[in-house]
Motif scaffolding. Structure first.
Motif, short mmCIF file in Angstrom:
data_model
loop_
_atom_site.label_atom_id
_atom_site.label_comp_id
_atom_site.label_asym_id
_atom_site.label_seq_id
_atom_site.Cartn_x
_atom_site.Cartn_y
_atom_site.Cartn_z
N LEU A 176 0.85 -1.18 0.00
CA LEU A 176 0.00 0.00 0.00
C LEU A 176 0.89 1.23 0.00
N VAL A 177 0.84 1.98 -1.08
CA VAL A 177 1.71 3.15 -1.27
C VAL A 177 0.88 4.40 -1.03
N GLU A 178 1.31 5.24 -0.09
CA GLU A 178 0.60 6.48 0.18
C GLU A 178 0.86 7.49 -0.92
N LEU A 179 -0.22 8.13 -1.37
CA LEU A 179 -0.12 9.15 -2.40
C LEU A 179 -0.17 10.52 -1.75
N PRO A 180 0.87 11.33 -1.89
CA PRO A 180 0.88 12.66 -1.24
C PRO A 180 -0.28 13.52 -1.74
N LEU A 181 -0.88 14.26 -0.84
CA LEU A 181 -1.99 15.14 -1.16
C LEU A 181 -1.54 16.59 -1.14
N VAL A 182 -2.17 17.38 -1.97
CA VAL A 182 -1.88 18.82 -1.96
C VAL A 182 -2.21 19.40 -0.59
N ARG A 183 -3.32 18.96 0.00
CA ARG A 183 -3.70 19.38 1.35
C ARG A 183 -4.26 18.17 2.08
N ALA A 184 -3.53 17.69 3.06
CA ALA A 184 -3.92 16.48 3.77
C ALA A 184 -4.66 16.77 5.07
N ARG A 185 -4.76 18.03 5.47
CA ARG A 185 -5.46 18.39 6.71
C ARG A 185 -6.44 19.50 6.44
N ASN A 186 -7.55 19.45 7.16
CA ASN A 186 -8.58 20.47 7.03
C ASN A 186 -9.00 20.87 8.44
N PRO A 187 -8.80 22.12 8.84
CA PRO A 187 -9.11 22.50 10.22
C PRO A 187 -10.57 22.35 10.59
N SER A 188 -11.46 22.47 9.60
CA SER A 188 -12.89 22.35 9.89
C SER A 188 -13.61 21.89 8.63
N LEU A 189 -13.98 20.61 8.60
CA LEU A 189 -14.68 20.05 7.45
C LEU A 189 -16.18 20.18 7.69
N GLY A 190 -16.78 21.22 7.11
CA GLY A 190 -18.20 21.42 7.27
C GLY A 190 -18.96 21.37 5.97
N LEU A 191 -18.27 21.65 4.85
CA LEU A 191 -18.92 21.64 3.54
C LEU A 191 -18.37 20.45 2.74
N ALA A 192 -17.68 20.72 1.65
CA ALA A 192 -17.09 19.66 0.84
C ALA A 192 -15.59 19.88 0.75
N TRP A 193 -14.87 18.80 0.50
CA TRP A 193 -13.42 18.84 0.45
C TRP A 193 -12.97 17.92 -0.69
N THR A 194 -12.14 18.43 -1.57
CA THR A 194 -11.60 17.62 -2.66
C THR A 194 -10.17 17.23 -2.34
N LEU A 195 -9.93 15.94 -2.26
CA LEU A 195 -8.58 15.42 -2.03
C LEU A 195 -7.86 15.37 -3.38
N VAL A 196 -6.68 15.98 -3.43
CA VAL A 196 -5.98 16.14 -4.71
C VAL A 196 -4.59 15.53 -4.60
N HIS A 197 -4.29 14.62 -5.52
CA HIS A 197 -2.93 14.07 -5.67
C HIS A 197 -2.42 14.43 -7.05
N MET A 198 -1.32 15.18 -7.09
CA MET A 198 -0.77 15.63 -8.36
C MET A 198 -0.11 14.45 -9.10
N LEU A 199 -0.27 14.44 -10.42
CA LEU A 199 0.27 13.38 -11.26
C LEU A 199 1.28 13.96 -12.25
N ASP A 200 2.14 13.09 -12.73
CA ASP A 200 3.02 13.47 -13.83
C ASP A 200 2.95 12.38 -14.89
N ASP A 201 3.63 12.58 -15.99
CA ASP A 201 3.54 11.63 -17.10
C ASP A 201 4.09 10.26 -16.76
N HIS A 202 4.94 10.18 -15.74
CA HIS A 202 5.56 8.90 -15.37
C HIS A 202 4.92 8.31 -14.11
#
Length: 288
Positions: free
Chosen positions: A187-213
């Motif tokens: 199981l390989v962890e994929l780094p997120l642009v933002r892995a913490r949210n001080p207050s999740l009350g609405l919606a949150w998009t988890l983003v992992h940046m990709l490259d061609d390789h």
């Protein structure tokens, strides 16, 4: 004939695996009881309650004269007196009449105290255990984030109060082929642009940046097994306990060159979150 190994289902971040040679559930009785459904838990408690009272009812029935106002040899009267005694109700219609009757009643009262305390604790623990309170999008998308390709998953809290200090993790189950022909998965962890949210009350998009390789893109384009997992946990601001959620995505759940439909709207100065659109996406070409 050799016995087949015991099989047990193990839940791993939204998907399941089978564990062979596992110890029996009674080896960890507390965990087994906490894991079972409410219907099974109520059935178990009822069976134990009836069984204990039936056992003492038989003993009382076999001791004529031990219980005043009970019909001699009556299993039904013995059972009802046992229920009154175990629950420490004591209506007074039937009562111990001999020393052995009093001794049995004392033993049963002690068992009743432990039984009541144990069941009360188990019920409280079942209500107090962490609950899934996070909604995940049923799909993951590979779109654009700040002009770069990115893998995205959308989450939202389904409770009316925000989740405090939320943290997220995205992982990919990678298959590794060794030179000698053996394979293993990690199981390989994929780094997120933002892995913490001080207050999740609405919606949150988890983003992992990709490259061609990116190995994720290579695995997604292949025909081997593909598993993507995501998890979110944080503190419930009302109950002051940990809350969590996790999800699993297969290859068919990942949409390439798509972006999520916006779920946050500003209507007359009030923010609205449309959870009915949590799972909607559009091709990038259509949106652009």
């Amino acid at each position: 004939m050799a016995r087949s190994p015991r099989r047990r289902i193990v839940k791993l971040g939204g998907f399941q695996a089978v564990q062979l040679g596992a110890p029996p559930p009674t080896a960890d009785l507390y965990y087994w009881i906490m894991e079972m459904s409410w219907a099974m838990f109520i059935a178990l408690v009822t069976a134990v309650f009836v069984g204990v009272n039936f056992l003492f009812g038989v003993i009382y029935a076999l001791l004529p004269g031990a219980i005043a106002n009970a019909e001699p040899g009556s299993l039904l009267d013995g059972f009802y007196f046992s229920v009154d005694t175990l629950a420490t109700v004591g209506y007074g219609t039937m009562s111990p009449a001999t020393r052995i009757g009093h001794a049995l009643a004392v033993i049963e009262i002690m068992i009743g105290l432990f039984f009541s305390a144990t069941i009360t604790g188990l019920i409280f623990a079942r209500f107090a255990r962490p609950r899934d309170s996070v909604m995940f999008s049923r799909i993951a998308v590979i779109g654009r984030y700040d002009g770069q390709p990115a893998l995205m998953i959308r989450v939202a809290s389904i409770r009316p109060r925000p989740m405090f200090d939320a943290s997220a993790q995205m992982s990919w189950l990678e298959r590794v082929d060794l030179p000698d022909g053996r394979t293993y998965r990690r199981l390989v962890e994929l780094p997120l642009v933002r892995a913490r949210n001080p207050s999740l009350g609405l919606a949150w998009t988890l983003v992992h940046m990709l490259d061609d390789h990116s190995p994720v893109l290579a695995a997604l384009a292949g025909d081997g097994p593909f598993t993507l997992t995501a998890s979110v946990n944080g503190l419930d601001t009302l109950l002051a306990n940990q809350t969590q959620g996790s999800v699993r995505y297969a290859r068919d759940d990942v949409r390439v060159d798509h972006e999520f439909v916006d779920v946050i709207l500003d209507i007359e100065g009030v923010l609205h979150v449309d959870l009915m659109k949590m799972h909607d996406s559009l091709p990038i070409a259509v949106q652009g």
